[in-house]
Design an enzyme around this catalytic site. Sequence first.
Site, short mmCIF file in Angstrom:
data_model
loop_
_atom_site.label_atom_id
_atom_site.label_comp_id
_atom_site.label_asym_id
_atom_site.label_seq_id
_atom_site.Cartn_x
_atom_site.Cartn_y
_atom_site.Cartn_z
N HIS A 141 0.86 -1.18 0.00
CA HIS A 141 0.00 0.00 0.00
C HIS A 141 0.90 1.22 0.00
CE1 HIS A 141 -3.06 2.94 0.96
NE2 HIS A 141 -3.98 1.99 0.90
N ASP A 154 -7.08 -5.69 1.68
CA ASP A 154 -7.86 -6.49 0.73
C ASP A 154 -7.57 -7.98 0.93
OD1 ASP A 154 -8.96 -4.17 -0.65
OD2 ASP A 154 -6.95 -3.88 -1.42
#
Length: 378
Positions: A283, A324
């Site tokens: 990320h 996720d």
Amino acid sequence: MQTLWINAEDALLLLGTKPQTLYANVSRGRIRAKPDPADSRRSLYQVDDVKRLAKRHAGRRQAAAVAADAVRWGDPVMPTAISAITGQRLFYRGRDAVELARELALEDVAAILWNGPPNGISIPAGGVDSGSRMSAAFAALAARVMSDLPALGRNPAVLQTEAADVLATVASALAPSAEALPLHERLARGWQRPEAAEPTRTALVLAAEHELNVSTFGARVTASSGAALSAAVLSGLAALTGPRHGCAWMSVITLKTVAGTIGAREAIRGILSSDGVVRAFGHRLYPDGDPRAKALMASFEAPPIYRELAAAGEELLGEPLNIDFALAALADSFRLPEDSPLVIFALARTVGWLAHAMEQVESGELIRPRAHYAGPAG
């Protein structure tokens, strides 16, 4: 394409700055860094981040170019008191989101993000599970939009009451229940997986808000027009369904399925070769790993294949797993419905969208950027 890393000397050469400036950009999340495997006392820096900042600091770009870059993971574009990502941690109005997720429910977090009542937000029972929960949420919100009052020019306390009602509408679609239970229990019981209630609570809190992500920005743009709060949430919900946002978990399921056949390392290699990116890992705002993912994964026992994928991903990509990945692992671990990661994400993020919508209305500003025309001359 695999992420490329460079040492401090090369990074400083590209940036043309002092070491202190490099370290400051790392601490602000503008440049991703990780320990050098060859020497733990040194760090490596993500080359794309360094090049992006070097270009920005060139000092001769026009304002239009700066503005265009700002909306692509660039510098902050608007003030907010709702959340902050700093020091690779996520804060909700100054409180660490991971710490909040240890004890609080989504309703409690709503009160924090909305500056609402200290005892949390009460969501009444309601709704009937009639098939696709996401479709039901879209329909329920759309039915409200033209009858709800515009948000502009209304008292903040009144808007908070309406926000709770909009959240109740979304909850009736995504977590229908005949009993007035906490939202995480409504989800778990509705899925006939009561044992999933506690990790679902953790997931809801951690996914409630994340600064100006794409769906939140869409919700703020809609709110800036003065539209009803339900319209702002509808905008956010639409953006959430994209494969690069709320549906990124689907790529994790694909990765897990392939890994079950050919192994974790080969599955990652294959997807990296074909797609150029493995969305289950990394990320941009968390160079050392997504703290939400770490906290969520610690709340349940993931199947061995997910642990193998997590280890292989960090080894091959140099990137830890993200939220996720954690949502997909949660759903698989408890055999939840196929769309449960998106349902959890949507219910949680509704709280954040409403917080941003109310803040945007209070600011009184219309979000209306200019376009830089790049087509043929007239």
